[in-house]
Design an enzyme around this catalytic site. Structure first.
Site, mmCIF file in Angstrom:
data_model
loop_
_atom_site.group_PDB
_atom_site.id
_atom_site.type_symbol
_atom_site.label_atom_id
_atom_site.label_comp_id
_atom_site.label_asym_id
_atom_site.label_seq_id
_atom_site.Cartn_x
_atom_site.Cartn_y
_atom_site.Cartn_z
ATOM 1 N N CYS A 139 -9.892 -2.625 5.362
ATOM 2 C CA CYS A 139 -9.462 -4.014 5.246
ATOM 3 C C CYS A 139 -8.982 -4.245 3.823
ATOM 4 O O CYS A 139 -9.175 -3.410 2.948
ATOM 5 C CB CYS A 139 -10.612 -4.977 5.557
ATOM 6 S SG CYS A 139 -11.221 -4.865 7.258
ATOM 7 N N GLY B 198 -4.602 -3.855 6.864
ATOM 8 C CA GLY B 198 -5.083 -4.486 8.082
ATOM 9 C C GLY B 198 -4.057 -5.412 8.672
ATOM 10 O O GLY B 198 -3.528 -6.279 7.977
ATOM 11 N N ASN C 202 -14.718 -5.226 2.873
ATOM 12 C CA ASN C 202 -14.045 -4.009 3.317
ATOM 13 C C ASN C 202 -15.073 -2.897 3.351
ATOM 14 O O ASN C 202 -15.700 -2.606 2.328
ATOM 15 C CB ASN C 202 -12.909 -3.643 2.354
ATOM 16 C CG ASN C 202 -12.248 -2.322 2.705
ATOM 17 O OD1 ASN C 202 -12.200 -1.932 3.866
ATOM 18 N ND2 ASN C 202 -11.737 -1.628 1.710
ATOM 19 N N GLY C 203 -15.252 -2.275 4.507
ATOM 20 C CA GLY C 203 -16.221 -1.189 4.619
ATOM 21 C C GLY C 203 -17.003 -1.275 5.908
ATOM 22 O O GLY C 203 -16.570 -1.901 6.884
ATOM 23 N N TYR D 244 -3.890 8.470 2.748
ATOM 24 C CA TYR D 244 -3.188 7.629 3.723
ATOM 25 C C TYR D 244 -3.316 6.132 3.482
ATOM 26 O O TYR D 244 -2.338 5.395 3.561
ATOM 27 C CB TYR D 244 -3.725 7.949 5.128
ATOM 28 C CG TYR D 244 -3.188 7.047 6.220
ATOM 29 C CD1 TYR D 244 -1.926 7.267 6.772
ATOM 30 C CD2 TYR D 244 -3.945 5.987 6.713
ATOM 31 C CE1 TYR D 244 -1.424 6.441 7.771
ATOM 32 C CE2 TYR D 244 -3.454 5.157 7.715
ATOM 33 C CZ TYR D 244 -2.205 5.392 8.244
ATOM 34 O OH TYR D 244 -1.711 4.576 9.223
ATOM 35 N N THR E 197 3.955 7.437 4.618
ATOM 36 C CA THR E 197 2.929 7.849 3.667
ATOM 37 C C THR E 197 3.135 9.252 3.129
ATOM 38 O O THR E 197 2.715 9.561 2.015
ATOM 39 C CB THR E 197 1.536 7.749 4.331
ATOM 40 O OG1 THR E 197 1.525 6.663 5.236
ATOM 41 C CG2 THR E 197 0.455 7.578 3.289
ATOM 42 N N ASP F 244 3.347 15.558 7.263
ATOM 43 C CA ASP F 244 2.653 14.285 7.465
ATOM 44 C C ASP F 244 1.432 14.251 6.563
ATOM 45 O O ASP F 244 0.968 15.292 6.069
ATOM 46 C CB ASP F 244 2.241 14.110 8.926
ATOM 47 C CG ASP F 244 2.135 12.635 9.325
ATOM 48 O OD1 ASP F 244 2.193 11.770 8.432
ATOM 49 O OD2 ASP F 244 1.987 12.349 10.529
ATOM 50 N N ASP F 245 0.906 13.030 6.338
ATOM 51 C CA ASP F 245 -0.262 12.904 5.467
ATOM 52 C C ASP F 245 -1.500 13.528 6.088
ATOM 53 O O ASP F 245 -2.342 14.084 5.397
ATOM 54 C CB ASP F 245 -0.517 11.426 5.130
ATOM 55 C CG ASP F 245 -0.586 10.561 6.379
ATOM 56 O OD1 ASP F 245 -1.612 10.581 7.064
ATOM 57 O OD2 ASP F 245 0.404 9.867 6.667
#
Length: 512
Positions: free
Chosen positions: A2, A28, A101-102, A257, A303, A365-366
């Protein structure tokens, strides 16, 4: 994953928070919310959707005040629900709102403790509401009518003693100020910055430094693991370490990412870290496939571009943009169901045939998570005329679920779980596949900050830095996160919590 932001200024903060959330939108896309404080009154607007869709002029006009916090969300488990949009609010003590966030790994135990011992009611399934109530109870334990920064820091210390897992949070205490704090391992990022306003210093706390750039804030530094940063109503900054034994262990996947490349996280340029990932990946290709016949390197937008560019340079191979991205489609990593992800990849990317036709193509790709996107992109490359399609991942194989706030699917849905590299290559349809080595990934990040001696690399290793993750816990999140559970969740209206009762506690300006 988030995005959070908090601002204390000497002028209205609604527009600044809106702009910061727009910059953090990549963290998000499910829901967004802003709460402001004006002369002791709280004003809230939150709903499902992108920032630009949640906030209209009529909402912004009502978000008055020189202090506020904001949040952009994507669901860690289950599907979208406006009931779990943030910020959350409790009226006691003082009136506290929080954006987080978490993920708390002991959320269920805390929920029982809050009900039985603290006599607090939790109204949603969100662990962020639990974190808010723990902080509120710890602040209430001070037993004071008026509090100081010392009391705020003691409350954060109480949070650290009780909470396990990952949490970077901003909390607004009505009439006092905004506090930002980070778990003792520093798993999720949080930084703070300052700017000189007309009437004094102003401060912002946010998930990533990129939120500061367009608003004239100067990055001061990261919030240290276990540290709290408190900005009072007068714009005075206070900081204190609140954890007994902090251990710097930031999430590696942030650099791979999650974060924007123009951010500085834990004093590391995400952009430079990704350049080094590309260099290391090129070294491995030269070691494993010294006689490679790659004609062109093509990144999977967006990314992986930085890593792919440096990889191509190191290999001495042409770099080309072979896919054009429709920027109005959300990130497929966040999509809730496999069917929706499959559909969205074709809508999101379109191949430029002339960059593929008759060539041996290395796609970069990442990372590879479910493998759904990778296999479809490889199919698109072949349909565009590629003779051979090779694949390189800037990250090691993702074999284990994340428990610290990223919605990594259940282990059985991870394409690399229980498979060798050759088996993954076969599963996604690549002619050959190469993954970054974990040591090289850690070097690519830590070279920017020698203080970083340890990382949360649990999605690659299955070793969880908080040391409290049992198999029963992993089994429980697997039941929540697999696609069939998400489809069942979204189909059951009873699982969408009604927030009307909580909303009535504040001046809830949410006109439509």
């Amino acid at each position: 994953m988030c995005g959070i932001v908090g601002i204390v200024a000497h002028e209205p903060v609604n527009q600044a928070i809106y702009e910061a959330l727009t910059v953090l939108q990549h963290r998000g896309q499910d829901a967004a919310g802003i709460m402001t404080c004006d002369d002791g009154r709280l004003y809230l607007r939150k709903d499902n959707g992108l920032v630009r869709d949640v906030f209209h002029t009529r909402h912004m006009l009502k978000l008055t005040g020189n202090m506020g916090i904001g949040h952009v969300r994507y669901p860690t488990a289950g599907c979208a629900s406006s009931a779990e949009a943030q910020p959350f609010y409790v009226n006691s003590p003082y009136g506290i709102s929080l954006a987080h966030n978490g993920n708390l790994t002991n959320a269920e135990d805390l929920k029982h403790d809050l009900y039985r011992d603290d006599l607090r009611h939790i109204n949603t399934d969100s662990d962020s509401e639990i974190l808010l109530n723990v902080f509120a109870h710890e602040l209430q334990r001070q037993g004071k009518l008026r509090i100081s920064e010392v009391d705020v820091f003691e409350a954060v210390a109480g949070v650290h003693r009780r909470c396990r897992g990952a949490y970077a949070a901003v909390a607004m205490i009505t009439g006092y100020g905004v506090v930002g704090f980070r778990d003792p391992h520093g798993i999720r990022p949080i930084v703070f910055g300052k700017r000189q306003g007309e009437h004094g210093m102003e401060y912002m706390i946010a998930s990533e430094s990129v939120a500061f750039d367009g608003l004239g804030f100067e990055l001061v530094r990261d919030v240290e693991p276990g540290e709290a940063v408190f900005v009072d109503m007068d714009g005075n900054l206070h900081t204190q370490q609140c954890a007994a034994n902090p251990v710097y262990s930031p999430c590696l996947f942030e650099y791979v990412y999650l974060a924007r490349p123009d951010s500085i996280i834990d004093n590391v340029s995400v952009y430079k870290a990704r350049l080094r990932m590309g260099e290391k990946l090129a070294d491995k290709i030269l070691q494993v496939f010294p006689q490679h016949d790659i004609d062109v390197v093509i990144p999977v937008p967006d990314t992986s571009r930085t890593s792919a560019l440096q990889l191509a340079y190191k290999l001495g191979v042409k770099y080309r943009e072979g896919f054009i991205k429709n920027r109005y489609i959300g990130r497929t990593f966040i999509m809730p169901g496999q069917k929706q992800r499959r559909k969205s990849v074709r809508q999101k990317l379109n191949a430029i045939d002339l960059e593929f036709r008759g060539k041996n193509v290395l796609l970069v790709d990442d990372s590879i998570v479910r493998g759904t996107t990778s296999s479809q992109i490889i199919d698109m490359a072949r349909e565009a005329g590629a003779r051979k399609v090779y694949f390189a991942s800037a990250a090691p194989p993702v074999r284990y679920p994340n428990v610290y706030g990223i919605d990594m699917p259940s282990a059985e849905e991870l394409v690399a779980h229980g498979r060798t590299v050759a088996e993954v290559a076969q599963a996604i349809g690549a002619d050959w596949l190469v993954f970054q080595d974990l040591d090289d990934l850690e070097f690519a990040v830590s070279k920017g900050n020698k203080k970083l001696q340890r990382f949360d690399a649990s999605v690659f290793t299955g070793e969880y830095v908080t040391g409290d993750i049992s198999q029963s816990y992993l089994d429980s999140i697997e039941r929540l996160r697999n696609d069939s559970a998400k489809q069942e969740y979204s189909a059951d209206p009873q699982q969408v919590t009604d927030i009307a009762e909580a909303a009535a506690l504040i001046d809830f300006h949410n006109s439509r």
